[in-house]
Design an enzyme around this catalytic site. Structure first.
Site, PDB file in Angstrom:
ATOM      1  N   THR A 339      44.871  52.694  42.902  1.00 43.80           N
ATOM      2  CA  THR A 339      44.140  53.738  42.254  1.00 43.80           C
ATOM      3  C   THR A 339      43.072  52.922  41.604  1.00 43.80           C
ATOM      4  O   THR A 339      41.983  52.517  42.225  1.00 43.80           O
ATOM      5  CB  THR A 339      44.932  54.513  41.011  1.00 43.80           C
ATOM      6  OG1 THR A 339      45.512  53.491  40.465  1.00 43.80           O
ATOM      7  CG2 THR A 339      45.737  55.510  41.643  1.00 43.80           C
ATOM      8  N   LYS A 365      51.355  48.895  43.993  1.00 42.35           N
ATOM      9  CA  LYS A 365      50.046  49.138  43.245  1.00 42.35           C
ATOM     10  C   LYS A 365      50.548  49.295  41.703  1.00 42.35           C
ATOM     11  O   LYS A 365      51.524  49.368  41.188  1.00 42.35           O
ATOM     12  CB  LYS A 365      49.650  50.499  43.553  1.00 42.35           C
ATOM     13  CG  LYS A 365      50.551  51.779  43.025  1.00 42.35           C
ATOM     14  CD  LYS A 365      50.225  52.231  41.464  1.00 42.35           C
ATOM     15  CE  LYS A 365      48.916  52.480  41.541  1.00 42.35           C
ATOM     16  NZ  LYS A 365      48.678  52.845  39.834  1.00 42.35           N
ATOM     17  N   THR A 376      52.767  51.503  34.923  1.00 44.75           N
ATOM     18  CA  THR A 376      52.261  52.658  36.020  1.00 44.75           C
ATOM     19  C   THR A 376      52.162  51.525  37.307  1.00 44.75           C
ATOM     20  O   THR A 376      51.004  51.198  37.693  1.00 44.75           O
ATOM     21  CB  THR A 376      50.690  53.097  35.779  1.00 44.75           C
ATOM     22  OG1 THR A 376      50.799  53.779  34.561  1.00 44.75           O
ATOM     23  CG2 THR A 376      50.072  53.691  37.039  1.00 44.75           C
ATOM     24  N   GLU A 460      43.582  45.793  34.969  1.00 43.85           N
ATOM     25  CA  GLU A 460      42.080  46.554  34.946  1.00 43.85           C
ATOM     26  C   GLU A 460      41.083  45.620  34.266  1.00 43.85           C
ATOM     27  O   GLU A 460      41.476  45.396  33.029  1.00 43.85           O
ATOM     28  CB  GLU A 460      42.333  47.832  34.187  1.00 43.85           C
ATOM     29  CG  GLU A 460      42.902  48.915  35.108  1.00 43.85           C
ATOM     30  CD  GLU A 460      43.225  50.557  34.639  1.00 43.85           C
ATOM     31  OE1 GLU A 460      43.239  51.279  35.410  1.00 43.85           O
ATOM     32  OE2 GLU A 460      43.341  50.563  33.064  1.00 43.85           O
ATOM     33  N   ASN A 582      39.086  53.003  31.363  1.00 44.84           N
ATOM     34  CA  ASN A 582      39.864  53.991  31.128  1.00 44.84           C
ATOM     35  C   ASN A 582      39.100  55.263  30.017  1.00 44.84           C
ATOM     36  O   ASN A 582      39.711  56.114  29.866  1.00 44.84           O
ATOM     37  CB  ASN A 582      40.976  53.247  30.279  1.00 44.84           C
ATOM     38  CG  ASN A 582      41.995  52.750  31.114  1.00 44.84           C
ATOM     39  OD1 ASN A 582      42.911  53.449  31.917  1.00 44.84           O
ATOM     40  ND2 ASN A 582      42.009  51.448  31.499  1.00 44.84           N
TER      41      ASN A 582
END
Length: 587
Positions: A339, A365, A376, A460, A582
């Site tokens: 993602t 992932k 996640t 991220e 985000n």
């Protein structure tokens, strides 16, 4: 250059090295009369007495040059003071000036530490003159300051000593490429290979474009075992579990699995009964395409919460993927499950079990919403080992606890987390018992730890991987709790991003972690820079510390001085890019 165990016949050569190097090394640090009074016969007699003392059982090695002359030696044994919480002590390492810079000292040090570890000692210490520039040699080999600048009298002259030490010889030896015989046997048996989830016999995979959310990119993956596999899984502990988690957990109660269907772009979480129905329909579509029982289908989804799966596009994607399954499809599958990941994450290893080659492969992932007790992240591990579900559950649980449950990117845990292990038995190996169980666990741990580190590295917006090492703990669990607290700290993450050697944030996180410890015994290092000792700050080189914070991997080491247990946890720095990603995730 030959490094070997010292013999009594080496005493004369050792004495000459000892006296000569004392005179060159300590000139200006000790009075001339002290250095000039050293004699070869005196030191030779002393060395002979030491080697004859079987009760003390010294650790002694010599370096022999090409002409057969002794040009260096190391000498150690049990720690003598009983006050430093170390088991071994290096009493001396000396190398003639003309042989320095040729890794002679390194090889002597490694041989000495290796034998100490093989004797069962997990820690070692040595004393050096505080002003001796050669102390940097030990610090570059991972030695940390235990005691700094303590006064002592040597033949009536005042000087200052510092104690440097290693509280984790396993880690030091591993980082230097050295292992004990038992560890070497274990690690040498495991080879890292290519292939990811399709490296193991009997596994096929595919990654295709299903247009679930993302245009012009792969977003649907299948991993298929031609032989129905035994399976085990670990799921998110978030009470808000996604539909694919609930349905997969129900289906896997039978212990058999043939395929996992993974989609990116839609989490199918917070979707109520319709989401459950869509998950069951996903299994039914895959079962029809592959000619298997729907209860042998596992499902995993990742993406935006609260949106429904586009079942028409998903169904067409499953049929397309089923038609393109291949032994070379692992890389495509790893890319299809991404993602906000910036790169795919996969690895495979192989090892021998009773004449059979066993392979373990994995893909993952994970980039945001990452925190201990899963996050996640979606992880799929395949193996051709023959093993029962109970064995797989135990092995996977242990491995996850030491890897994915020690990763934190942002403090959030997800609705969709899953780590799934499939074992189809095509390796035909004997039972995984005793030594073979250790081989399998080590191979599985290598796979999960590699993937966990890659998830943290790819956090991220991250620019740094943070590795937190806690040593000197009373138990591995205690060390893990402390390491997780530091790796999870937003203040620590922000400090790393800002290249700020703010050790106070580290020790603060240990303080609120919930473990029992004495704050006045805690030491902290950034890389090899000691920034705090005995719970208080040290005068350190800010530029040297900042230089370490510029590196891609930032290592923070904490010593609790409570025992010999250790653990590591991983995180990443917190950057403005994380907020940007985000703030616009749904769009």
């Amino acid at each position: 250059m030959l490094i070997r165990k010292a013999l009594p016949s080496d005493a004369r050569g050792i004495a000459r090295v000892r006296v000569d190097t004392w005179r060159t090394t300590y000139r200006g640090l000790l009075p001339d009369r002290v250095l000039d009074n050293q004699s070869y016969p005196q030191v030779e007699d002393s060395m002979l007495q030491v080697m004859a003392d079987h009760q003390s059982s010294p650790v002694m090695y010599v370096a022999v040059d090409d002409s057969g002359e002794i040009c260096g030696f190391s000498f150690g044994g049990r720690e003598r003071s009983g006050e430093l919480n170390c088991q071994g002590e290096i009493y001396a390492i000396y190398v003639r000036l003309e042989h320095q810079g040729q890794k002679t000292g390194h090889r002597l040090l490694m041989a000495t530490l290796k034998e100490m570890r093989e004797r069962g000692w997990r820690s070692a210490v040595l004393w050096v003159l505080s002003d001796n520039p050669y102390r940097r040699f030990y610090e570059k080999h991972g030695a940390k300051v235990i005691v700094d600048n303590t006064t002592f009298l040597f033949e009536g002259n005042e000087a200052y000593l510092s104690a440097l030490g290693w509280y984790d010889l396993d880690r030091v030896l591993a980082e230097m490429g050295i292992a004990t015989e038992a560890e070497k046997k274990l690690t040498d048996s495991i080879k890292v290979i290519t292939g990811g989830v399709t490296a193991a016999r009997g596994f096929l995979a595919a990654g295709v474009e299903a247009h679930i959310k993302y245009p012009d990119r792969k977003d649907l993956a299948l991993v298929y075992s031609k032989t129905p596999a035994r399976a085990a899984a670990v799921y998110t502990r978030n009470r808000m579990k996604a539909a694919p988690i609930l349905v997969t957990r129900e289906y896997l109660s039978d212990g058999l699995l043939s395929v996992v269907v993974v989609n990116a772009g839609c989490a199918n979480a917070g979707t109520g009964e319709r989401g459950i129905g869509d998950a069951r329909e996903t299994a039914a579509i895959a079962a029809r395409a592959l000619g298997i029982d729907p209860r042998q289908v596992a499902m995993a989804s990742t993406g935006v919460i609260g949106t429904y799966l586009p079942m028409d596009r998903l169904g067409a994607g499953i049929e397309k993927a089923a038609a393109s399954l291949s032994p070379e499809g692992g890389a495509a599958a790893a890319r299809a499950i991404m993602t906000t990941d910036t790169r795919p994450k996969e690895i495979a290893v192989s090892f021998e079990v009773g004449g059979s080659t066993v392979t373990i492969g994995g893909m993952a992932k994970g980039s945001g919403m990452i925190h201990p007790d899963l996050a996640t992240l979606l992880v799929f591990i395949t193996t051709d080992a023959a093993a029962e579900p109970e064995f797989l559950r135990e092995a996977l649980g242990q491995s996850v606890d030491r890897s994915f449950n020690r990763v934190s990117v942002d403090g959030d845990t997800s609705t969709n987390d899953m780590v799934l292990l499939m074992a189809n038995g095509e390796a035909g190996n004997p039972p995984l018992e005793g030594e073979y169980r250790e081989f399998f666990q080590a191979g599985l741990d290598l796979v999960t730890t590699h993937l966990a580190r890659e998830i943290a590295r790819d956090g991220e917006g991250a620019t740094h991987l943070i590795e937190v090492r806690v040593q000197g703990a009373a138990s591995e669990q205690e060390a893990a709790v402390a390491a997780r607290a530091v790796a999870s700290s937003s203040l620590v993450k922000a400090a790393v991003y800002g290249r700020d050697a703010n050790w106070g944030r580290v020790i603060c996180a240990v303080g609120y972690s919930g473990i029992e410890f004495d704050p006045e015994t805690v030491d902290v290092w950034l890389g090899n820079v000691a920034v705090a000792a005995m719970g208080s700050g040290l005068a350190f080189d800010e530029e040297e510390a900042r230089a370490h914070l510029e590196e891609e991997t930032v290592v923070i080491t904490i010593d609790l001085h409570r025992g010999t247990a250790r653990a590591a946890a991983w995180g990443c720095d917190l950057t403005p890019e994380y907020v940007h990603i985000n703030a616009s995730y749904r769009s």
